[in-house]
Design an enzyme around this catalytic site. Structure first.
Site, mmCIF file in Angstrom:
data_model
loop_
_atom_site.group_PDB
_atom_site.id
_atom_site.type_symbol
_atom_site.label_atom_id
_atom_site.label_comp_id
_atom_site.label_asym_id
_atom_site.label_seq_id
_atom_site.Cartn_x
_atom_site.Cartn_y
_atom_site.Cartn_z
ATOM 1 N N TRP A 152 7.404 5.178 -2.472
ATOM 2 C CA TRP A 152 6.869 4.163 -1.563
ATOM 3 C C TRP A 152 7.293 2.760 -1.964
ATOM 4 O O TRP A 152 7.484 1.898 -1.105
ATOM 5 C CB TRP A 152 5.348 4.280 -1.440
ATOM 6 C CG TRP A 152 4.971 5.576 -0.780
ATOM 7 C CD1 TRP A 152 4.409 6.671 -1.376
ATOM 8 C CD2 TRP A 152 5.189 5.939 0.594
ATOM 9 N NE1 TRP A 152 4.262 7.688 -0.463
ATOM 10 C CE2 TRP A 152 4.728 7.268 0.751
ATOM 11 C CE3 TRP A 152 5.734 5.279 1.692
ATOM 12 C CZ2 TRP A 152 4.795 7.944 1.974
ATOM 13 C CZ3 TRP A 152 5.798 5.948 2.916
ATOM 14 C CH2 TRP A 152 5.337 7.258 3.043
ATOM 15 N N ASP A 179 0.373 -2.361 -3.152
ATOM 16 C CA ASP A 179 0.135 -1.279 -2.199
ATOM 17 C C ASP A 179 -0.818 -0.312 -2.900
ATOM 18 O O ASP A 179 -0.424 0.403 -3.819
ATOM 19 C CB ASP A 179 1.469 -0.597 -1.857
ATOM 20 C CG ASP A 179 1.282 0.669 -1.014
ATOM 21 O OD1 ASP A 179 0.123 1.035 -0.720
ATOM 22 O OD2 ASP A 179 2.303 1.291 -0.652
ATOM 23 N N LYS A 188 -6.407 7.873 3.108
ATOM 24 C CA LYS A 188 -6.728 8.600 1.866
ATOM 25 C C LYS A 188 -8.166 8.288 1.439
ATOM 26 O O LYS A 188 -9.015 9.172 1.435
ATOM 27 C CB LYS A 188 -5.725 8.228 0.780
ATOM 28 C CG LYS A 188 -4.293 8.592 1.204
ATOM 29 C CD LYS A 188 -3.299 7.730 0.522
ATOM 30 C CE LYS A 188 -1.943 7.676 1.158
ATOM 31 N NZ LYS A 188 -1.242 8.920 1.388
#
Ligand SMILES: Cc1ncc(COP(=O)(O)O)c(C=O)c1O
Length: 357
Positions: free
Chosen positions: A101, A169, A193
């Site tokens: 990511w 992030d 999540k």
């Protein structure tokens, strides 16, 4: 009804109590005669929902008025572009490359600014965290991914970046443990999540960093638009924000971050201890780098891993296959995974070992 334990990396399991509350309120929210999904985002009832969601997130993380809380769209991925679009002044930024990511964020940022990758473990297939100690940071901001969902690594401490804003992030570990928001310029997370439904992105942005986007920035991609309009410049993802609000309430009712952090540490320790004491399963991540949210492991054989995931699913333990980039197995044990789910997983691991040794 036969609910499973869902070990998916996301969208992930939601707290059972939250789903029950949402179900009870589905047809008639608070005597409005309609679902939150059908409600005007400008109505008094909805205003209360979004304001409470923000208030409760502020309470959970002790977020001061120096920060804006934004409910955005486009998932976490849109931030990979929005950040450099909004934060570029000098024209360069430092990126910590710790996995899939962050690599995606780097690729996107290169379209808008000069990216300096200050440390990376890409050459080692991201099987440990890169070391940021001693780096002299420069540029408009420092960017990192706090938890690497796919590789199962998580930073337990963050770089000291001085006056340079640190942007994280936190998609896969937001609200899982205590942090001091004041150490960050911005935190963002895709909701799917630890917060709620996918599509929604929650961002906590230092107000002094808002308002610097160039004139030609599309209005929806300018933090200022969302900050000035209480995340309601256009129709926000109303139902997602409502569920996020229920999740924040659930967390507060269960002791807040302190209590969640404790149970998360307990859950992760149960699995890692079991793996470390087993000669059948392995995890090769250095202990200090291991994620408390995504536990990666494998058997000695890729076909056996596949068999494990298949049989586990047949036993109500679903989505245990590892990401295609790394293979193996992965148990995502976010906030909403009860400890009973972890015990059920370990019981299954024991049985599978006996049957397949
Ligand atoms: C750490 C991290 N960042 C970003 C993303 C992308 O999120 P989205 O699909 O909401 O764009 C994910 C998704 O799993 C992730 O784990």
């Amino acid at each position: 009804m036969n609910r499973v334990y869902n070990f998916s990396s996301g969208p992930a399991q939601l707290p059972y109590d939250v789903l029950v509350k949402a179900q009870a309120e589905l047809l008639d929210y608070n005597s409005t005669g309609m679902s939150v999904m059908e409600m005007s985002h400008r109505s008094a009832a909805y205003k209360e929902i979004i304001e409470n969601a923000e208030k409760n997130l502020r309470k959970l993380y002790n977020i001061s008025d120096d920060y804006a809380v934004l409910f955005l769209q486009g998932g976490a991925s849109l931030q990979f572009a929005m950040i450099p679009m909004n934060m570029t002044k000098i024209g360069s930024a430092d990126y910590i490359d710790s996995g899939y990511w962050s690599a995606k964020a780097i690729k996107e940022a290169k379209k808008f600014t000069n990216v300096r990758v200050v440390c990376s473990t890409k050459d080692e297939n991201y099987n440990r965290l890169p070391d940021f100690e001693g780096i002299k940071f420069e540029g408009d901001y420092v960017y990192m991914t706090s938890n690497n969902t796919i590789y199962g690594t998580e930073f337990k401490k963050y770089p000291q970046t001085g006056d340079i804003p640190l942007i994280a992030d936190m998609s896969s570990d937001i609200l899982s443990r205590k942090i001091d928001v004041n150490n960050f310029g911005m935190i963002f997370a895709g909701a799917q999540k630890n917060i709620g439904p996918s599509g929604l992105c929650v961002a906590i942005v230092k107000k002094s960093l808002i308002g610097n986007a160039p004139e030609n920035t599309p209005i929806m991609l300018d933090f200022k638009t969302h900050s000035e309009n209480g995340s309601m410049y256009n129709t926000p993802p109303t139902y997602g924000i409502y569920i996020a609000g229920l999740v924040f309430e659930w967390m507060l009712a269960n002791g807040g971050i302190d209590a969640i952090e404790k149970i998360n540490a307990e859950k992760a320790a149960l699995i890692y201890d079991f793996i470390d004491n087993s000669s059948f399963y392995t995890n090769t991540i250095p202990a200090a780098d291991r994620s408390l949210m995504n536990v990666v492991f494998k058997t000695s054989d890729a076909d056996l891993d596949k068999k494990f995931a298949k049989e586990a699913a047949a036993n109500g333990l679903i989505s245990l296959g590892g990401h295609r980039a790394v293979g193996g197995l992965r148990a995502s044990i976010y906030n909403a995974m009860p400890i009973e789910g972890v015990h059920a997983l370990i019981d299954f691991m024991k049985k599978f070992e006996v049957d397949n040794k």
